[in-house]
Design a protein around this motif. Structure first.
Motif, PDB file in Angstrom:
ATOM      1  N   GLN A 123      -7.371 -57.643 -41.380  1.00 60.64           N
ATOM      2  CA  GLN A 123      -8.319 -58.678 -41.819  1.00 60.64           C
ATOM      3  C   GLN A 123      -8.411 -58.790 -43.348  1.00 60.64           C
ATOM      4  O   GLN A 123      -8.454 -57.778 -44.037  1.00 60.64           O
ATOM      5  N   GLU A 140     -26.077 -55.702 -37.611  1.00 58.90           N
ATOM      6  CA  GLU A 140     -26.104 -54.383 -38.254  1.00 58.90           C
ATOM      7  C   GLU A 140     -27.002 -53.451 -37.438  1.00 58.90           C
ATOM      8  O   GLU A 140     -28.208 -53.698 -37.274  1.00 58.90           O
ATOM      9  N   GLN A 196     -14.836 -61.882 -32.005  1.00 60.75           N
ATOM     10  CA  GLN A 196     -15.860 -61.705 -33.063  1.00 60.75           C
ATOM     11  C   GLN A 196     -15.788 -62.810 -34.120  1.00 60.75           C
ATOM     12  O   GLN A 196     -16.658 -62.916 -34.965  1.00 60.75           O
ATOM     13  N   PHE A 197     -14.702 -63.630 -34.075  1.00 65.19           N
ATOM     14  CA  PHE A 197     -14.565 -64.719 -35.045  1.00 65.19           C
ATOM     15  C   PHE A 197     -14.993 -66.070 -34.466  1.00 65.19           C
ATOM     16  O   PHE A 197     -14.832 -67.097 -35.133  1.00 65.19           O
TER      17      PHE A 197
HETATM   18  N1  LIG Z   1     -22.211 -51.221 -40.203  1.00 60.38           N
HETATM   19  C1  LIG Z   1     -21.965 -51.795 -38.892  1.00 60.38           C
HETATM   20  C2  LIG Z   1     -20.597 -51.339 -38.398  1.00 60.38           C
HETATM   21  C3  LIG Z   1     -20.189 -52.061 -37.130  1.00 60.38           C
HETATM   22  C4  LIG Z   1     -18.708 -51.943 -36.832  1.00 60.38           C
HETATM   23  O1  LIG Z   1     -17.940 -51.418 -37.637  1.00 60.38           O
HETATM   24  N2  LIG Z   1     -18.304 -52.483 -35.680  1.00 60.38           N
HETATM   25  C5  LIG Z   1     -16.889 -52.511 -35.306  1.00 60.38           C
HETATM   26  C6  LIG Z   1     -16.694 -51.852 -33.948  1.00 60.38           C
HETATM   27  S1  LIG Z   1     -17.263 -50.214 -33.933  1.00 60.38           S
HETATM   28  C7  LIG Z   1     -16.446 -53.963 -35.125  1.00 60.38           C
HETATM   29  O2  LIG Z   1     -17.218 -54.766 -34.664  1.00 60.38           O
HETATM   30  N3  LIG Z   1     -15.220 -54.313 -35.500  1.00 60.38           N
HETATM   31  C8  LIG Z   1     -14.739 -55.652 -35.336  1.00 60.38           C
HETATM   32  C9  LIG Z   1     -13.802 -56.075 -36.413  1.00 60.38           C
HETATM   33  O3  LIG Z   1     -13.414 -55.209 -37.234  1.00 60.38           O
HETATM   34  O4  LIG Z   1     -13.437 -57.253 -36.443  1.00 60.38           O
HETATM   35  C10 LIG Z   1     -23.092 -51.399 -37.945  1.00 60.38           C
HETATM   36  O5  LIG Z   1     -23.576 -50.260 -38.061  1.00 60.38           O
HETATM   37  O6  LIG Z   1     -23.520 -52.231 -37.126  1.00 60.38           O
END
Ligand SMILES: N[C@@H](CCC(=O)N[C@@H](CS)C(=O)NCC(=O)O)C(=O)O
Length: 211
Positions: free
Chosen positions: A208, A53, A21-22
């Motif tokens: 993070q 989002e 993701q980075f």
């Molecule tokens: N508000 C965001 C929340 C998305 C979210 O929290 N995604 C998590 C997985 S469920 C994520 O990508 N985490 C990666 C990280 O923390 O680096 C949405 O609704 O799209």
């Protein structure tokens, strides 16, 4: 939403346990380094558009297809209310409940209770809302789609749907939809193989700070 609308799509897994993701390519689409995000090759003006989002993605697809996101202003306000209720309430609170119940290195009773109770309260709000209507905003919409994933994981957040008969009825109705069955059946093998106890994975996901 993609299944409900019959839109063609390709899933590109982003392995967040490995830090994908980075990557600069992903951050160009999703600057908050979080999934989900989409890239619509056929966006406004026929040009590609990235959207991050989940709420923004659902609204975009709703506007693009004219489905599950009514144009009528009163009906749209109701959908927006429940969509934002998920984005600011159910999603974050359920996420924290899940974190402190399953992933915290030691059990912190205050945090577990705080978030478990908050999810319980939010489930109660949905249950009351659903006593007088079939779906959160009247007709089945992107607001229901945004919430159903967290209700599906109720047990993980210490919740028993038996306490919420209207919510359970709503969940069973949505779960029986063919598009939802197809979506819930999707599996990404690499995701099930992640070891959440691995210190490297925990460092990437839970350690993070600003970059
Ligand atoms: N508000 C965001 C929340 C998305 C979210 O929290 N995604 C998590 C997985 S469920 C994520 O990508 N985490 C990666 C990280 O923390 O680096 C949405 O609704 O799209």
């Amino acid at each position: 939403m993609l299944e409900e609308c019959g839109l063609p799509y390709v899933i590109r897994p982003v392995d967040i346990s490995k830090g994908e993701q980075f990557s600069p390519q992903f951050l160009a689409i999703s600057p908050n380094n979080r999934i989900p995000a989409i890239l619509d090759p056929n966006g406004p003006g026929g040009r590609p558009i990235p959207v991050f989002e989940s709420g923004a993605i659902l609204q975009y697809l709703g506007r693009k297809t004219g489905r599950f996101y009514p144009r009528d202003e009163r009906a749209r306000v109701a959908v927006d209310e429940w969509l934002f209720w998920q984005m600011g309430g159910l999603g974050p609170m359920a996420g924290q409940a899940n974190h402190f119940r399953r992933y915290a290195p030691e059990t912190i009773a205050y945090a577990v209770d705080r978030y478990t109770n908050e999810v319980n309260r939010l489930f109660g709000v949905m249950n009351t809302r659903l006593a007088a209507r079939e779906f959160l905003a009247g007709r089945y919409s992107i607001a229901d789609m945004a919430c159903v994933g967290w209700v599906r994981l109720a047990e993980r957040m210490g919740q028993d749907l038996a306490q919420f008969p209207q919510l359970r009825r709503w969940f069973e109705t949505i779960r029986a939809r063919p598009a939802v069955k197809r979506a819930f059946a999707i599996r990404v093998e690499a995701a099930s193989a992640v070891d959440m106890k691995d210190p490297k994975v925990r460092g990437i996901l839970f350690g993070q700070t600003a970059r």
